[in-house]
Design an enzyme around this catalytic site. Structure first.
Site, short mmCIF file in Angstrom:
data_model
loop_
_atom_site.label_atom_id
_atom_site.label_comp_id
_atom_site.label_asym_id
_atom_site.label_seq_id
_atom_site.Cartn_x
_atom_site.Cartn_y
_atom_site.Cartn_z
N CYS A 1 1.95 29.31 -17.89
CA CYS A 1 2.77 28.91 -19.03
C CYS A 1 2.04 27.91 -19.91
O CYS A 1 1.96 26.72 -19.58
CB CYS A 1 4.10 28.32 -18.55
SG CYS A 1 5.19 27.78 -19.88
N CYS B 1 4.24 25.11 -21.25
CA CYS B 1 4.54 24.09 -20.24
C CYS B 1 3.35 23.16 -20.00
O CYS B 1 3.52 21.94 -19.85
CB CYS B 1 4.92 24.75 -18.92
SG CYS B 1 6.18 26.03 -19.02
N ASP B 2 2.15 23.72 -19.92
CA ASP B 2 1.01 22.98 -19.38
C ASP B 2 -0.15 22.75 -20.33
O ASP B 2 -1.11 22.05 -19.99
CB ASP B 2 0.48 23.71 -18.13
CG ASP B 2 1.53 23.81 -17.04
OD1 ASP B 2 2.37 22.89 -16.95
OD2 ASP B 2 1.51 24.80 -16.28
#
Length: 320
Positions: free
Chosen positions: A143, A146-147
Site C-alpha cells: 500500500c 499507507c507507507d
C-alpha cells in the site's frame, strides 16, 4: 449426548462477519444502538490486514501515528465497550435467505440472526517468494498510500504492470528518489493514459521481462535479486523498499454463490448503501470496495452498514 449452548439457541439482532476496521466500526455503531452485536472475528484473520502493518499515520485522530495492531486492539475494545460480543471463530457456511440467517463456524457452532453484515475484507496478492511476509512492514508493502511517506529520498521498486501498479509508482514519486517498476512482460497491462504517464515520469524507470527472485537484507529490505523471464539471468537491484501491486482479491468465498458480485469480484451493494441483493444481508469495507481500500474508508463503510441494519431491524414486525 450433544450439548446445546446458550449462544446457539439465541437469535441475535445482528451478526458481523469480519473484524477489520469495517467490522469493528459496525460493532461500535450497532452496539451503541443497543443491538448487542456478535462479531465473528476469525481465528486467523482477526483484525484484518492492519495486523500486518507497522506505523499507521493517516488514520484520523492519531497525529503521532499508531501501530496497526494497536489500532485494531483499540477498535476491538471500543466495540466491546458498547456491548459487542467477539468470538474468534471462522464462518464455514452461511444460509442467508429467509427472515432468520444461519451461520455455521468451522468448529460446528451454529449462530442465528435477523441481520448479517459481511465485512470479510480483501487479501493483497503476494509474490510467494521467501521472506516476503517476514519483511512486511520492514521494506515490503502492499500500500503506497499507507507507507510511501516512510521512503523519502530512497530508491524503491514497484512490482506489477497494471493500473494499480502505475498509480502506486506515480504516487511514490512524491517521496522516493527513484522508482523502478518490475514487470514480467515486455509491455505494461495498464491503460494507455496511465502507462504513458508513468513512462514519461523522470523518476520512474522500468525492468521489463523481469520477476523478483529474492529479497536481500536480514532485518529490512536492502536490495532485490531480479530474474529475467526470457533467459533466467539474474542481477541485483539496489532498493530499500518493494511495493507489491499485483492486485487484491475480495474475500467472498463464503457468499459468492448467494450474493450478487460486481465485475471486479466485490459484493454488489445498492448505491452508497450497504444493502446487498438479499434483504437483511449487508456488506462493508474492502469486500465491497475495489478502488480505495483504506482503513478510514472501511471504517466509514462499517458505519453505513450499522445504520442500515438499525433501519432494517426497525422496520421488521415486533418479535413476540
Amino acid at each position: 449426548m450433544s450439548v446445546t449452548t446458550e449462544t446457539t439457541e439465541k437469535i441475535h439482532d445482528v451478526i458481523i462477519v469480519g473484524s477489520g476496521p469495517a467490522g469493528y466500526t459496525a460493532g461500535i455503531y450497532t452496539g451503541r444502538a443497543n443491538l448487542n452485536p456478535l462479531i465473528l472475528a476469525s481465528s486467523v484473520k482477526a483484525g484484518g490486514e492492519l495486523m500486518n502493518t507497522t506505523d499507521v499515520e493517516n488514520f484520523p485522530g492519531f497525529p503521532e501515528g499508531i501501530m496497526g495492531p494497536d489500532l485494531m486492539a483499540n477498535l476491538e475494545q471500543q466495540a466491546e465497550r458498547f456491548g459487542a460480543t467477539i468470538e474468534f471463530e471462522d464462518v464455514a457456511s452461511a444460509e442467508l435467505t429467509g427472515d432468520i440467517k444461519t451461520l455455521t463456524t468451522g468448529s460446528g457452532e451454529v449462530y442465528k440472526a435477523r441481520a448479517v453484515i459481511i465485512a470479510t475484507g480483501s487479501a493483497y496478492r503476494e509474490l510467494g517468494i521467501p521472506r516476503e511476509k517476514e519483511l512486511s512492514g520492514y521494506g515490503v508493502s502492499w500500500c503506497a498510500t499507507c507507507d510511501g511517506f516512510f521512503f523519502k529520498d530512497q530508491d524503491i521498486a514497484v512490482v506489477g504492470g497494471g493500473d494499480s501498479a502505475m498509480e502506486e509508482a506515480l504516487f511514490l514519486t512524491k517521496f522516493a528518489r527513484s522508482v523502478t517498476v518490475i514487470h514480467r512482460r515486455d509491455e505494461l497491462r495498464a491503460s494507455k493514459v496511465m502507462a504513458d504517464r508513468a513512462l514519461a515520469h523522470e523518476k520512474i524507470r522500468f525492468e521489463f521481462n523481469a520477476a523478483v527472485a529474492e529479497i536481500k537484507g536480514e532485518k529490512k529490505v536492502e536490495g532485490l535479486v531480479i530474474e529475467s523471464t526470457l533467459d533466467g539471468s539474474r542481477k541485483e537491484l539496489a532498493v530499500t523498499g518493494m511495493f507489491v501491486a499485483i492486485g487484491a482479491d475480495p474475500r467472498t468465498e463464503l457468499v459468492k454463490d448467494v450474493l450478487t458480485l460486481t465485475p471486479e469480484g466485490t459484493i454488489a451493494v445498492d448505491g452508497r448503501t450497504s444493502k446487498t441483493n438479499i434483504p437483511g444481508v449487508f456488506a462493508a469495507g474492502d469486500v465491497i470496495d475495489p478502488t480505495y481500500r483504506q482503513a478510514i474508508t472501511s471504517a466509514g463503510s462499517g458505519c453505513v452498514a450499522a445504520i442500515d441494519v438499525e433501519h432494517y431491524l426497525a422496520g421488521l414486525p415486533a418479535v413476540s
